[in-house]
Design a protein around this motif. Structure first.
Motif, PDB file in Angstrom:
ATOM      1  N   TYR A  35       0.821  -1.193   0.000  1.00  0.00           N
ATOM      2  CA  TYR A  35       0.000   0.000   0.000  1.00  0.00           C
ATOM      3  C   TYR A  35       0.869   1.264   0.000  1.00  0.00           C
ATOM      4  CZ  TYR A  35      -2.046  -3.915   2.529  1.00  0.00           C
ATOM      5  OH  TYR A  35      -2.398  -5.184   2.937  1.00  0.00           O
ATOM      6  N   SER A  36       0.378   2.288  -0.680  1.00  0.00           N
ATOM      7  CA  SER A  36       1.019   3.596  -0.565  1.00  0.00           C
ATOM      8  C   SER A  36       0.654   4.178   0.795  1.00  0.00           C
ATOM      9  CB  SER A  36       0.537   4.526  -1.675  1.00  0.00           C
ATOM     10  OG  SER A  36      -0.834   4.852  -1.481  1.00  0.00           O
ATOM     11  N   GLN A  37       1.392   5.206   1.212  1.00  0.00           N
ATOM     12  CA  GLN A  37       1.092   5.826   2.507  1.00  0.00           C
ATOM     13  C   GLN A  37      -0.320   6.402   2.530  1.00  0.00           C
ATOM     14  OE1 GLN A  37       4.060   7.988   4.861  1.00  0.00           O
ATOM     15  NE2 GLN A  37       5.433   7.815   3.114  1.00  0.00           N
ATOM     16  N   ASP A  38      -0.709   7.077   1.442  1.00  0.00           N
ATOM     17  CA  ASP A  38      -2.039   7.674   1.400  1.00  0.00           C
ATOM     18  C   ASP A  38      -3.122   6.602   1.466  1.00  0.00           C
ATOM     19  OD1 ASP A  38      -0.994  10.200   1.265  1.00  0.00           O
ATOM     20  OD2 ASP A  38      -1.195  10.388  -0.907  1.00  0.00           O
ATOM     21  N   GLU A  39      -2.905   5.497   0.734  1.00  0.00           N
ATOM     22  CA  GLU A  39      -3.874   4.406   0.751  1.00  0.00           C
ATOM     23  C   GLU A  39      -3.983   3.806   2.141  1.00  0.00           C
ATOM     24  OE1 GLU A  39      -4.806   0.164  -1.570  1.00  0.00           O
ATOM     25  OE2 GLU A  39      -2.824   1.118  -1.758  1.00  0.00           O
ATOM     26  N   LEU A  40      -2.843   3.591   2.786  1.00  0.00           N
ATOM     27  CA  LEU A  40      -2.847   2.977   4.105  1.00  0.00           C
ATOM     28  C   LEU A  40      -3.514   3.897   5.128  1.00  0.00           C
ATOM     29  CD1 LEU A  40      -2.171   0.801   6.100  1.00  0.00           C
ATOM     30  CD2 LEU A  40       0.184   1.662   6.218  1.00  0.00           C
ATOM     31  N   ILE A  41      -3.228   5.180   5.078  1.00  0.00           N
ATOM     32  CA  ILE A  41      -3.859   6.108   6.012  1.00  0.00           C
ATOM     33  C   ILE A  41      -5.372   6.120   5.810  1.00  0.00           C
ATOM     34  CG2 ILE A  41      -4.101   8.565   6.577  1.00  0.00           C
ATOM     35  CD1 ILE A  41      -1.070   8.810   6.157  1.00  0.00           C
ATOM     36  N   GLY A  42      -5.813   6.035   4.555  1.00  0.00           N
ATOM     37  CA  GLY A  42      -7.244   5.942   4.288  1.00  0.00           C
ATOM     38  C   GLY A  42      -7.845   4.692   4.905  1.00  0.00           C
TER      39      GLY A  42
END
Length: 209
Positions: free
Chosen positions: A32-39
């Protein structure tokens, strides 16, 4: 949207077992990208996603948490360790990784630690310590933390000096969830009973002022 969502571990195990025994071949998944994971974290879907990906990313997640020290991955890895998702359960290590993520200012980690200390989940109940974590998460815009913090204040914990801030955040909160909207309104009414009318008027200002 529910205020708190916790998927029981048994359902995760059941889902994993079903996937592992299905006829569909296992396909490699990308980290996962950081943005995806934070979401995913903000929707409380991060553990479900790890299981849906058939635990293929455990080593990559651990490396980003332990070596690169990326807060979102520290939180994910800590949650996996705390609840034994795709790894053996190690609650002490799990909490330590959540703490590292919180120390780097990840709102979700601050909120979760605050919630755990408030409820006595995995750690010993400590309402005052919960206030500290939730206050930081609330200041970062975490609505769950803001609502929990209001509840603690209404029940006599924390400092009256912080009532105005919490009222201010809740007054400016935006949600399309009717239950949460009603909960916010009730919390504001209860806080008003503890605040000076002048403080209430001051708290009813836009977020950017």
């Amino acid at each position: 949207m529910r205020l708190y969502k916790f998927t029981p571990f048994i359902s995760l195990l059941t889902l994993l077992s079903f996937n592992l025994h299905s006829a569909e071949p296992i396909k490699a998944v990308e980290l996962y990208s950081q943005d995806e994971l934070i979401g995913l974290i903000n929707r409380n879907e991060h553990l479900d996603r790890v299981v849906l990906d058939r635990c293929q990313l455990v080593q990559d997640i651990e490396a980003r948490a332990e070596t690169l020290k990326i807060p979102s991955f520290q939180f994910l890895w800590g949650d996996m360790l705390a609840w034994g998702v795709c790894v053996d359960a190690e609650p002490t290590r799990g909490i330590s990784y959540m703490q590292e993520a919180a120390d780097q200012g990840l709102a979700a980690a601050l909120e979760q630690l605050g919630r755990y200390y408030s409820m006595g989940r995995l750690v010993q109940e400590d309402k005052q310590r919960a206030v500290v974590y939730l206050r930081e998460a609330a200041a970062l815009g975490n609505l769950n933390a803001q609502i929990q913090l209001a509840d603690l204040f209404i029940n006599g914990y924390g400092s009256p000096y912080d009532y105005e801030d919490v009222y201010h955040w809740l007054y400016n909160a935006v949600t399309n969830d009717k239950k949460i909207h009603s909960k916010i309104a009730n919390s504001m009414q209860d806080l008003e009973k503890l605040m000076h009318p002048k403080a209430v008027r001051k708290a009813k200002r836009p977020l950017d002022s």
